[in-house]
Design a protein around this motif. Sequence first.
Motif, PDB file in Angstrom:
ATOM      1  N   GLY A 104      -7.395   6.915 121.534  1.00  0.00           N
ATOM      2  CA  GLY A 104      -8.718   6.935 122.150  1.00  0.00           C
ATOM      3  C   GLY A 104      -9.675   5.987 121.451  1.00  0.00           C
ATOM      4  O   GLY A 104     -10.456   5.276 122.101  1.00  0.00           O
ATOM      5  N   TRP A 105      -9.614   5.952 120.132  1.00  0.00           N
ATOM      6  CA  TRP A 105     -10.483   5.034 119.377  1.00  0.00           C
ATOM      7  C   TRP A 105     -10.153   3.577 119.713  1.00  0.00           C
ATOM      8  O   TRP A 105     -11.052   2.758 119.915  1.00  0.00           O
ATOM      9  CB  TRP A 105     -10.306   5.281 117.882  1.00  0.00           C
ATOM     10  N   VAL A 106      -8.860   3.252 119.783  1.00  0.00           N
ATOM     11  CA  VAL A 106      -8.460   1.873 120.068  1.00  0.00           C
ATOM     12  C   VAL A 106      -8.864   1.481 121.483  1.00  0.00           C
ATOM     13  O   VAL A 106      -9.326   0.360 121.723  1.00  0.00           O
ATOM     14  CB  VAL A 106      -6.942   1.702 119.856  1.00  0.00           C
ATOM     15  N   ARG A 107      -8.731   2.405 122.447  1.00  0.00           N
ATOM     16  CA  ARG A 107      -9.126   2.080 123.823  1.00  0.00           C
ATOM     17  C   ARG A 107     -10.624   1.826 123.924  1.00  0.00           C
ATOM     18  O   ARG A 107     -11.077   1.082 124.803  1.00  0.00           O
ATOM     19  CB  ARG A 107      -8.734   3.219 124.757  1.00  0.00           C
ATOM     20  N   GLY A 108     -11.391   2.403 123.019  1.00  0.00           N
ATOM     21  CA  GLY A 108     -12.832   2.199 123.032  1.00  0.00           C
ATOM     22  C   GLY A 108     -13.289   0.926 122.347  1.00  0.00           C
ATOM     23  O   GLY A 108     -14.481   0.592 122.387  1.00  0.00           O
ATOM     24  N   LEU A 109     -12.368   0.214 121.715  1.00  0.00           N
ATOM     25  CA  LEU A 109     -12.728  -1.048 121.071  1.00  0.00           C
ATOM     26  C   LEU A 109     -13.001  -2.112 122.130  1.00  0.00           C
ATOM     27  O   LEU A 109     -12.510  -2.020 123.261  1.00  0.00           O
ATOM     28  CB  LEU A 109     -11.605  -1.495 120.139  1.00  0.00           C
ATOM     29  N   PRO A 110     -13.767  -3.145 121.791  1.00  0.00           N
ATOM     30  CA  PRO A 110     -14.138  -4.169 122.788  1.00  0.00           C
ATOM     31  C   PRO A 110     -12.958  -4.763 123.549  1.00  0.00           C
ATOM     32  O   PRO A 110     -13.024  -4.935 124.761  1.00  0.00           O
ATOM     33  CB  PRO A 110     -14.846  -5.235 121.934  1.00  0.00           C
ATOM     34  N   ASP A 111     -11.873  -5.096 122.822  1.00  0.00           N
ATOM     35  CA  ASP A 111     -10.698  -5.687 123.469  1.00  0.00           C
ATOM     36  C   ASP A 111      -9.481  -4.781 123.366  1.00  0.00           C
ATOM     37  O   ASP A 111      -8.341  -5.255 123.459  1.00  0.00           O
ATOM     38  CB  ASP A 111     -10.389  -7.056 122.847  1.00  0.00           C
ATOM     39  N   GLY A 112      -9.708  -3.510 123.154  1.00  0.00           N
ATOM     40  CA  GLY A 112      -8.599  -2.577 123.083  1.00  0.00           C
ATOM     41  C   GLY A 112      -7.653  -2.902 121.958  1.00  0.00           C
ATOM     42  O   GLY A 112      -8.071  -3.177 120.823  1.00  0.00           O
ATOM     43  N   ILE A 113      -6.371  -2.908 122.268  1.00  0.00           N
ATOM     44  CA  ILE A 113      -5.362  -3.150 121.246  1.00  0.00           C
ATOM     45  C   ILE A 113      -5.377  -4.594 120.749  1.00  0.00           C
ATOM     46  O   ILE A 113      -4.787  -4.915 119.712  1.00  0.00           O
ATOM     47  CB  ILE A 113      -3.965  -2.777 121.799  1.00  0.00           C
ATOM     48  N   ASP A 114      -6.043  -5.476 121.478  1.00  0.00           N
ATOM     49  CA  ASP A 114      -6.162  -6.880 121.073  1.00  0.00           C
ATOM     50  C   ASP A 114      -7.450  -7.165 120.314  1.00  0.00           C
ATOM     51  O   ASP A 114      -7.785  -8.328 120.070  1.00  0.00           O
ATOM     52  CB  ASP A 114      -6.087  -7.789 122.304  1.00  0.00           C
ATOM     53  N   THR A 115      -8.169  -6.127 119.924  1.00  0.00           N
ATOM     54  CA  THR A 115      -9.394  -6.304 119.132  1.00  0.00           C
ATOM     55  C   THR A 115      -9.034  -6.724 117.720  1.00  0.00           C
ATOM     56  O   THR A 115      -8.146  -6.136 117.098  1.00  0.00           O
ATOM     57  CB  THR A 115     -10.205  -5.005 119.094  1.00  0.00           C
ATOM     58  N   GLU A 116      -9.726  -7.726 117.214  1.00  0.00           N
ATOM     59  CA  GLU A 116      -9.468  -8.191 115.846  1.00  0.00           C
ATOM     60  C   GLU A 116     -10.228  -7.316 114.859  1.00  0.00           C
ATOM     61  O   GLU A 116     -11.418  -7.042 115.037  1.00  0.00           O
ATOM     62  CB  GLU A 116      -9.868  -9.655 115.686  1.00  0.00           C
ATOM     63  N   LEU A 117      -9.521  -6.894 113.809  1.00  0.00           N
ATOM     64  CA  LEU A 117     -10.107  -6.080 112.759  1.00  0.00           C
ATOM     65  C   LEU A 117     -10.473  -6.964 111.569  1.00  0.00           C
ATOM     66  O   LEU A 117      -9.866  -8.019 111.356  1.00  0.00           O
ATOM     67  CB  LEU A 117      -9.119  -5.002 112.307  1.00  0.00           C
TER      68      LEU A 117
END
Length: 549
Positions: free
Chosen positions: A456-469
């Motif tokens: 759920g946290w990852v889906r809420g990121l701007p680009d989902g699983i492709d969001t750069e950390l």
Amino acid sequence: MSTPPLSDLAVLRAAIRDTGVSRWAVVRAVLAGTMALGSAVGLAAVAAWLIAKAAQMPSPADIALAATIVRFFGISRGLFRYLERLASHDAALRGVVTLRERAYERLARSDARVILGLRRGDIVARMGADLDAIGDAIVRAVIPLAVAVTVSAISVGIVAAILPVAGAVLALCLLLAGIVPAVLTARSARIAADVGTRARAEVSAAALSAMDGATEHRVWGTRGEAASALATADADAEHAHELAARPAAWAAGAQALFSGVALVALVALGVLAVQAGDLSGPLAAVVALLPLAAFEAVGAVPPAVQQHFRSAAAARRLAELTAGSDADARVDAPVPTPAASSLVLDGLSVAWPGMTPTPPVTATVAPGEVLAVVGRSGVGKTTLLATIAGALTPASGTVTVGGAPASPALTGDVVAMTAEDAHVFGTTVLENLRVARGDVDEAEAWDALTLVGVDGWVRGLPDGIDTELGSGGRTVSGGERRRLLLARTSLVPAPVVLIDEPAEHLDDAGADALRAMVARMRGEGRTVVLVTHDLSLLDLADSVVTLDD
């Protein structure tokens, strides 16, 4: 039988060969450099002839031709200098990229004992500045020395064709101007290069230590000590730079001396030749003024010698870092199959060199079982994991995996370890999970994220699983970072998994995610070793060992 250590020159040659730079690429750069400095020599010769000839009131055609040649050499010098820089830097940069790739491959195969014995800053210095220094050997040592030889030969040839005795004098002065400064530089450059390389590594280590532990230094009031350590390292680096500068100053003085001697001698020989009727005035001017340009080539010798020693020291340090990277050692070692990957600790005591060994522990963990390791902070729990992983040699006792002694040959393929401070890379969530296994697809990644409860946290990121950390996981909370590491651990294909302090920064939901991950590993028949301070997790274990007395 052990092989004798290679000389610094042999180590540097091997490192340069590893760059993959072809001889033609170097020859192309040398030719361009020779044309650049050769144009300077030609410019000096033709300009000297033109000035002297003009005094004799020659025909306008002679003056126009000489002026055109002067313009040609003036333009071609800049053009060939650009081509030389383009060719040399292209070869060096491509070579460094190739060398970096090969160094990382060897580092991945190398004995982990070497890596674990180094500070992070020292590793960064070796894989960064030292690799660049090897590339600099091509641009600042090999090519300049070759150009110095070719241009000096051209200059001597021109003068000798006009006045043989003057050519012999110029050759002697050029030889002395190249050898004497090189000897003066080499006597101290070897020490300065070694001290300077270590000093730069100390600066890197101290800076990274101060930045990484900034929060701890603030809490414990140790910022002053960290700043003092960095200042000391920086002062040592400055001292090393001074050591390298002193021989360079003496070398420059020696070159100025021999250049002056050559100028005076050739002027005198030119005048005597004119008085004897053996030489015309314009040609005598060429003999007298050409050394001014000829000595520009040998001026690159002292810096090239210094760069040679710096690069040789860097190559030696890099070779030490990737020592024991023989791929055949991994193939020859017996690798157990997952079904046979039981773990047996028989009176195992561990320690870093110079430390007190831990109390011996004995345990047998079958596939699908979990062993918990407990003990007070600093007692050696992480050291025990490193020994099981094959990164350290047991102080006493033995550890076997599937009947084979733990060794670097098993690390990664059979035994995988997730450290407490495992790194979160400055790339996407998906690529961070692929650290465990490079062929992880998105479906497997989402399954791992769901397992540890961060989908759920990852889906809420701007680009989902492709969001750069952010690098080091600084853009995520401690709990999110820990769960992401747990997801990565669940994707590790190794049949034996070692996990250091997996419950740090986890709330109750995070602890449940850890339990789910361990349960899945049990179901897959994998052997799990947990190091933990959280005694509430001991119900996960089939057996428990303590390192407390």
